[in-house]
Design a protein around this motif. Structure first.
Motif, PDB file in Angstrom:
ATOM      1  N   ASP A 155      30.877 -11.750  13.759  1.00  0.00           N
ATOM      2  CA  ASP A 155      31.160 -10.657  14.697  1.00  0.00           C
ATOM      3  C   ASP A 155      30.764  -9.294  14.157  1.00  0.00           C
ATOM      4  O   ASP A 155      31.025  -8.267  14.789  1.00  0.00           O
ATOM      5  CB  ASP A 155      32.661 -10.640  15.041  1.00  0.00           C
ATOM      6  N   ARG A 156      30.116  -9.240  13.019  1.00  0.00           N
ATOM      7  CA  ARG A 156      29.803  -7.963  12.370  1.00  0.00           C
ATOM      8  C   ARG A 156      28.493  -7.339  12.839  1.00  0.00           C
ATOM      9  O   ARG A 156      28.183  -6.220  12.484  1.00  0.00           O
ATOM     10  CB  ARG A 156      29.750  -8.142  10.860  1.00  0.00           C
ATOM     11  N   GLY A 157      27.666  -8.050  13.572  1.00  0.00           N
ATOM     12  CA  GLY A 157      26.409  -7.479  14.039  1.00  0.00           C
ATOM     13  C   GLY A 157      25.234  -8.361  13.687  1.00  0.00           C
ATOM     14  O   GLY A 157      25.386  -9.522  13.318  1.00  0.00           O
ATOM     15  N   THR A 158      24.051  -7.789  13.781  1.00  0.00           N
ATOM     16  CA  THR A 158      22.833  -8.545  13.504  1.00  0.00           C
ATOM     17  C   THR A 158      21.988  -7.821  12.468  1.00  0.00           C
ATOM     18  O   THR A 158      22.172  -6.629  12.222  1.00  0.00           O
ATOM     19  CB  THR A 158      21.990  -8.720  14.783  1.00  0.00           C
ATOM     20  N   LEU A 159      21.073  -8.547  11.909  1.00  0.00           N
ATOM     21  CA  LEU A 159      20.113  -7.993  10.960  1.00  0.00           C
ATOM     22  C   LEU A 159      18.724  -8.299  11.478  1.00  0.00           C
ATOM     23  O   LEU A 159      18.409  -9.457  11.766  1.00  0.00           O
ATOM     24  CB  LEU A 159      20.292  -8.620   9.574  1.00  0.00           C
ATOM     25  N   THR A 160      17.928  -7.272  11.617  1.00  0.00           N
ATOM     26  CA  THR A 160      16.542  -7.442  12.035  1.00  0.00           C
ATOM     27  C   THR A 160      15.646  -6.916  10.921  1.00  0.00           C
ATOM     28  O   THR A 160      15.830  -5.793  10.454  1.00  0.00           O
ATOM     29  CB  THR A 160      16.257  -6.660  13.334  1.00  0.00           C
ATOM     30  N   ILE A 161      14.698  -7.740  10.497  1.00  0.00           N
ATOM     31  CA  ILE A 161      13.747  -7.337   9.462  1.00  0.00           C
ATOM     32  C   ILE A 161      12.425  -7.051  10.155  1.00  0.00           C
ATOM     33  O   ILE A 161      11.835  -7.931  10.774  1.00  0.00           O
ATOM     34  CB  ILE A 161      13.600  -8.434   8.392  1.00  0.00           C
ATOM     35  N   ALA A 162      11.970  -5.817  10.054  1.00  0.00           N
ATOM     36  CA  ALA A 162      10.751  -5.375  10.738  1.00  0.00           C
ATOM     37  C   ALA A 162       9.515  -6.083  10.193  1.00  0.00           C
ATOM     38  O   ALA A 162       9.460  -6.421   9.006  1.00  0.00           O
ATOM     39  CB  ALA A 162      10.591  -3.864  10.579  1.00  0.00           C
ATOM     40  N   PRO A 163       8.516  -6.295  11.053  1.00  0.00           N
ATOM     41  CA  PRO A 163       7.266  -6.915  10.588  1.00  0.00           C
ATOM     42  C   PRO A 163       6.617  -6.154   9.430  1.00  0.00           C
ATOM     43  O   PRO A 163       5.993  -6.763   8.561  1.00  0.00           O
ATOM     44  CB  PRO A 163       6.377  -6.883  11.829  1.00  0.00           C
ATOM     45  N   ALA A 164       6.774  -4.836   9.382  1.00  0.00           N
ATOM     46  CA  ALA A 164       6.198  -4.057   8.279  1.00  0.00           C
ATOM     47  C   ALA A 164       6.812  -4.464   6.944  1.00  0.00           C
ATOM     48  O   ALA A 164       6.128  -4.478   5.909  1.00  0.00           O
ATOM     49  CB  ALA A 164       6.399  -2.565   8.514  1.00  0.00           C
ATOM     50  N   VAL A 165       8.087  -4.818   6.934  1.00  0.00           N
ATOM     51  CA  VAL A 165       8.748  -5.266   5.708  1.00  0.00           C
ATOM     52  C   VAL A 165       8.212  -6.639   5.298  1.00  0.00           C
ATOM     53  O   VAL A 165       7.918  -6.867   4.124  1.00  0.00           O
ATOM     54  CB  VAL A 165      10.284  -5.300   5.899  1.00  0.00           C
ATOM     55  N   VAL A 166       8.059  -7.526   6.260  1.00  0.00           N
ATOM     56  CA  VAL A 166       7.506  -8.854   5.976  1.00  0.00           C
ATOM     57  C   VAL A 166       6.082  -8.708   5.426  1.00  0.00           C
ATOM     58  O   VAL A 166       5.695  -9.392   4.465  1.00  0.00           O
ATOM     59  CB  VAL A 166       7.527  -9.742   7.237  1.00  0.00           C
TER      60      VAL A 166
END
Length: 118
Positions: A9-20
């Motif tokens: 319930d704490r939220g989401t994590l999105t890793i941007a394509p630039a980081v990948v």
């Protein structure tokens, strides 16, 4: 005292394509046999660059396209296999994304050049 919310319930994590992309480039540059190539625009030397990467895909699946320079002479097939394995391992370890495909273009085979002045 407040009770913290449950992890889901704490939220989401999105890793941007630039980081990948940066992770893939760094991992590729760590593979033995790869080298940095001179960057030239209109005949002017602008330093050097290592591997470059493009990231595609959807959801948790990513497709990577690498462009690298290798030392000459080099066992190209072995190095490309090592590149695919290392980049896949690092991207999946750090991001938890699933790597579906790693395409590799060897854009240069560069000999070791001894410095002109010692």
């Amino acid at each position: 005292m407040t009770v913290p919310p449950a992890p889901e319930d704490r939220g989401t994590l999105t890793i941007a394509p630039a980081v990948v992309r940066k992770i893939a480039q760094h991992a590729a540059d760590q593979v033995g046999g790869t080298t940095r190539a001179e960057r030239r625009i209109a005949g002017l030397g602008l330093g050097t660059h290592g591997a470059s990467a493009k990231v595609g895909g959807e959801g948790n699946d990513v497709d990577l396209v690498l462009d690298v320079a290798l030392h000459y002479p080099a066992p190209v097939r072995r190095i490309v296999g090592d590149l695919r394995a290392k980049v896949t391992e690092e991207v999946e370890r750090i991001t938890s994304y699933q790597v579906r495909d790693v395409s590799v273009t060897v854009s240069a085979l560069l000999p070791d050049i001894a410095p002109r002045v010692r």
